[in-house]
Scaffold this active site. Structure first.
Site, PDB file in Angstrom:
ATOM      1  N   SER A  87     -10.828  -1.036   0.963  1.00 38.37           N
ATOM      2  CA  SER A  87      -9.468  -1.578   0.966  1.00 38.37           C
ATOM      3  C   SER A  87      -9.300  -2.828   0.117  1.00 38.37           C
ATOM      4  O   SER A  87      -8.211  -3.082  -0.380  1.00 38.37           O
ATOM      5  CB  SER A  87      -9.021  -1.848   2.392  1.00 38.37           C
ATOM      6  OG  SER A  87      -9.901  -2.745   3.024  1.00 38.37           O
ATOM      7  N   HIS A 126      -6.953   4.676   2.172  1.00 39.42           N
ATOM      8  CA  HIS A 126      -6.426   4.429   0.819  1.00 39.42           C
ATOM      9  C   HIS A 126      -6.620   5.617  -0.125  1.00 39.42           C
ATOM     10  O   HIS A 126      -6.370   5.498  -1.323  1.00 39.42           O
ATOM     11  CB  HIS A 126      -7.077   3.183   0.227  1.00 39.42           C
ATOM     12  CG  HIS A 126      -6.811   1.968   1.049  1.00 39.42           C
ATOM     13  ND1 HIS A 126      -5.647   1.239   0.938  1.00 39.42           N
ATOM     14  CD2 HIS A 126      -7.533   1.378   2.036  1.00 39.42           C
ATOM     15  CE1 HIS A 126      -5.680   0.245   1.802  1.00 39.42           C
ATOM     16  NE2 HIS A 126      -6.799   0.308   2.487  1.00 39.42           N
ATOM     17  N   HIS A 152     -13.465  -1.583   6.974  1.00 40.11           N
ATOM     18  CA  HIS A 152     -12.282  -2.309   7.429  1.00 40.11           C
ATOM     19  C   HIS A 152     -12.513  -2.949   8.804  1.00 40.11           C
ATOM     20  O   HIS A 152     -13.245  -2.415   9.634  1.00 40.11           O
ATOM     21  CB  HIS A 152     -11.122  -1.313   7.519  1.00 40.11           C
ATOM     22  CG  HIS A 152      -9.781  -1.933   7.716  1.00 40.11           C
ATOM     23  ND1 HIS A 152      -9.187  -2.032   8.951  1.00 40.11           N
ATOM     24  CD2 HIS A 152      -8.918  -2.480   6.826  1.00 40.11           C
ATOM     25  CE1 HIS A 152      -7.991  -2.606   8.809  1.00 40.11           C
ATOM     26  NE2 HIS A 152      -7.811  -2.883   7.532  1.00 40.11           N
ATOM     27  N   ASP A 182     -12.968   6.985   6.854  1.00 42.10           N
ATOM     28  CA  ASP A 182     -11.633   6.384   6.896  1.00 42.10           C
ATOM     29  C   ASP A 182     -10.968   6.597   5.532  1.00 42.10           C
ATOM     30  O   ASP A 182     -11.363   5.986   4.542  1.00 42.10           O
ATOM     31  CB  ASP A 182     -11.775   4.891   7.237  1.00 42.10           C
ATOM     32  CG  ASP A 182     -10.433   4.171   7.307  1.00 42.10           C
ATOM     33  OD1 ASP A 182      -9.404   4.783   6.960  1.00 42.10           O
ATOM     34  OD2 ASP A 182     -10.431   3.003   7.714  1.00 42.10           O
ATOM     35  N   ASN A 221       0.828  -1.209   0.000  1.00 43.32           N
ATOM     36  CA  ASN A 221       0.000   0.000   0.000  1.00 43.32           C
ATOM     37  C   ASN A 221       0.864   1.261   0.000  1.00 43.32           C
ATOM     38  O   ASN A 221       0.393   2.345   0.335  1.00 43.32           O
ATOM     39  CB  ASN A 221      -0.900   0.025   1.236  1.00 43.32           C
ATOM     40  CG  ASN A 221      -1.774  -1.202   1.326  1.00 43.32           C
ATOM     41  OD1 ASN A 221      -2.431  -1.557   0.367  1.00 43.32           O
ATOM     42  ND2 ASN A 221      -1.778  -1.858   2.478  1.00 43.32           N
TER      43      ASN A 221
HETATM   44  C1  LIG Z   1      -4.856  -0.409   6.741  1.00 41.39           C
HETATM   45  C2  LIG Z   1      -6.161   0.140   7.106  1.00 41.39           C
HETATM   46  C3  LIG Z   1      -6.417   0.608   8.388  1.00 41.39           C
HETATM   47  C4  LIG Z   1      -5.455   0.409   9.515  1.00 41.39           C
HETATM   48  O1  LIG Z   1      -4.370   1.225   9.454  1.00 41.39           O
HETATM   49  P1  LIG Z   1      -2.989   0.744  10.104  1.00 41.39           P
HETATM   50  O2  LIG Z   1      -2.223   1.985  10.243  1.00 41.39           O
HETATM   51  O3  LIG Z   1      -2.406  -0.238   9.157  1.00 41.39           O
HETATM   52  O4  LIG Z   1      -3.341   0.117  11.425  1.00 41.39           O
HETATM   53  C5  LIG Z   1      -7.615   1.231   8.625  1.00 41.39           C
HETATM   54  N1  LIG Z   1      -8.548   1.346   7.669  1.00 41.39           N
HETATM   55  C6  LIG Z   1      -8.347   0.875   6.432  1.00 41.39           C
HETATM   56  C7  LIG Z   1      -9.414   1.040   5.414  1.00 41.39           C
HETATM   57  C8  LIG Z   1      -7.162   0.246   6.116  1.00 41.39           C
HETATM   58  O5  LIG Z   1      -6.990  -0.257   4.905  1.00 41.39           O
END
Ligand SMILES: *Cc1c(COP(=O)(O)O)cnc(C)c1O
Length: 398
Positions: free
Chosen positions: A184, A212, A131, A209, A45
């Protein structure tokens, strides 16, 4: 105990759901080294190719030189070292919010924020495909959880109506909607304008969130909130420092009051040792890059690659390009075949995605070459696999 666990593991294996850790002997990049062999890496990522960027490495090293290896305690005790404080300011500036606060991971940010903001009296309405960290946090919060069909505004509206009635009987009940900008495992994008309109109509809060989308979407690469011009109407903007920023950590951005409240109430912030100074130093350097000309150049390069990969029916909306396989064992085999050809791509299976929806999750980064992408397309075609949306708009999500 081991006999019992062995039996459970055997079951996992039979279903094609076994997972293992593989040692990577190189920095992250478009080439990674495993067991003495080099692979073209389509699994990370690290969208802008910053995880091993000289300036980001330097940011980490300078922070170590000045502030040491460890933070010593929680940020509330004595661990909020200058790099962490500067990072919070830089994040707020980047996200164009009044304030921001960083956590040890995105997972911890979700858990800290959701559990601080909602409790037993409250209602959380989640997109079906959010997620795992949001799902886990929602369960931990004790709030009443409702799930709307993926990216389906009608389904969301019905739940908001229900929640509105439900809470009319309880004076202090809040409703919060949580969704993701870019999903994700599917790479599709939330209908943010519609969601914002609905949550406002029903007086709910929204948590978005941007894991990405940060660094990838928006004129200044601030995320989907920026791209849609809706940042000021989203109460809680979350993200990670571990993806496009190439470092580690998570954050919540929003009003000064929200951040002050989280500093008082977010348990994953209060009861966990602060991130290492190196993580904040790296993230600060990455943010500076993303804001500037190099960030712009890298983001453009990434989108060019995305377009070259997805010259199909529906243009891709993100750097996540799932190749749907369906059956778990077949997905494992496909990933294995591609490894034999020198491509490293993970087979994503239950419980990360639904049963029978296993897929290869191809991710592109700014440093890939157009030839890399062309070679991957050919390899996929040879395996009779073609990239495409895992959730075509016409499908029912029942
Ligand atoms: C990777 C991810 C997280 C978590 O983030 P980290 O910093 O890896 O703990 C949260 N939400 C989504 C959509 C993710 O893909």
């Amino acid at each position: 105990m081991d006999a019992e666990l062995r039996a459970r593991l055997d079951q996992i294996q039979e279903g094609g759901l076994h997972r293992e850790l593989r040692t990577v002997d190189s920095p992250q990049g478009t080439r990674i080294c495993l067991q003495g062999r080099e692979y073209v890496n389509f699994s990370s990522n690290d969208y802008l190719g910053l995880a091993n960027h000289p300036r980001v490495r330097e940011g980490a090293m300078e922070a170590v030189a000045r502030y040491g290896a460890g933070a010593g305690a929680s940020r509330l005790v004595c661990g909020s070292q200058r790099p962490h404080q500067e990072l919070d300011f830089a994040l707020a500036d980047f996200k164009q919010t009044e304030a921001a606060v960083s956590f040890v991971s995105g997972y911890a940010a979700a858990s800290g924020a959701i559990c601080a903001l909602t409790g037993r009296e409250d209602i959380l309405i989640l997109d079906k495909l959010v997620h795992a960290c949001v799902v886990d946090a929602a369960r931990l919060s004790g709030a009443i959880i409702r799930v709307f069909r993926h990216n389906d505004l009608d389904s969301l509206q019905r739940l908001l109506q229900w929640a509105d009635q439900h809470r009319s009987t309880r004076a202090k009940s809040q409703v919060m909607v949580a969704t993701e900008s870019v999903f994700s495992m599917d790479g599709d994008v939330a209908p943010l304008a519609g969601i914002v309109e609905l949550k406002e109509k029903y007086g709910a809060w929204l948590m978005l969130d941007e894991a990405h989308a940060t660094g990838v979407m928006g004129h200044n690469r601030r995320g989907l909130a920026e791209e849609s011009g809706l940042g000021s109407r989203i109460e809680v903007q979350m993200g990670t420092l571990g993806k496009a920023l190439g470092a580690a950590g998570g954050y919540i951005a929003g009003s000064r009051t929200l951040v002050d409240y989280l500093v008082n109430k977010a348990r994953s912030l209060i009861f966990s040792t602060a991130p290492v100074p190196a993580a904040a130093g790296a993230a600060l350097a990455a943010l500076a890059l993303i804001k500037g000309a190099e960030g712009e150049r890298r983001c453009k390069a990434l989108w060019e690659l995305i377009r070259s990969f997805s010259t199909g029916s529906s243009p891709a909306r993100s750097a996540i390009l799932p190749v749907l396989v369906g059956d778990e064992l077949r997905a494992m085999e496909a990933a294995q075949r591609l490894r034999e050809k020198g491509f490293y791509i993970p087979a994503i299976r239950f419980p990360t995605v639904a049963r029978g929806k296993a897929r290869l999750r191809v991710t592109l980064t700014a440093d890939h070459l157009l030839q890399d992408v062309a070679a991957l397309r050919t390899a996929l075609q040879e395996s009779a696999l073609s990239p495409g949306p895992a959730n075509p708009v016409t499908s029912s999500h029942a």
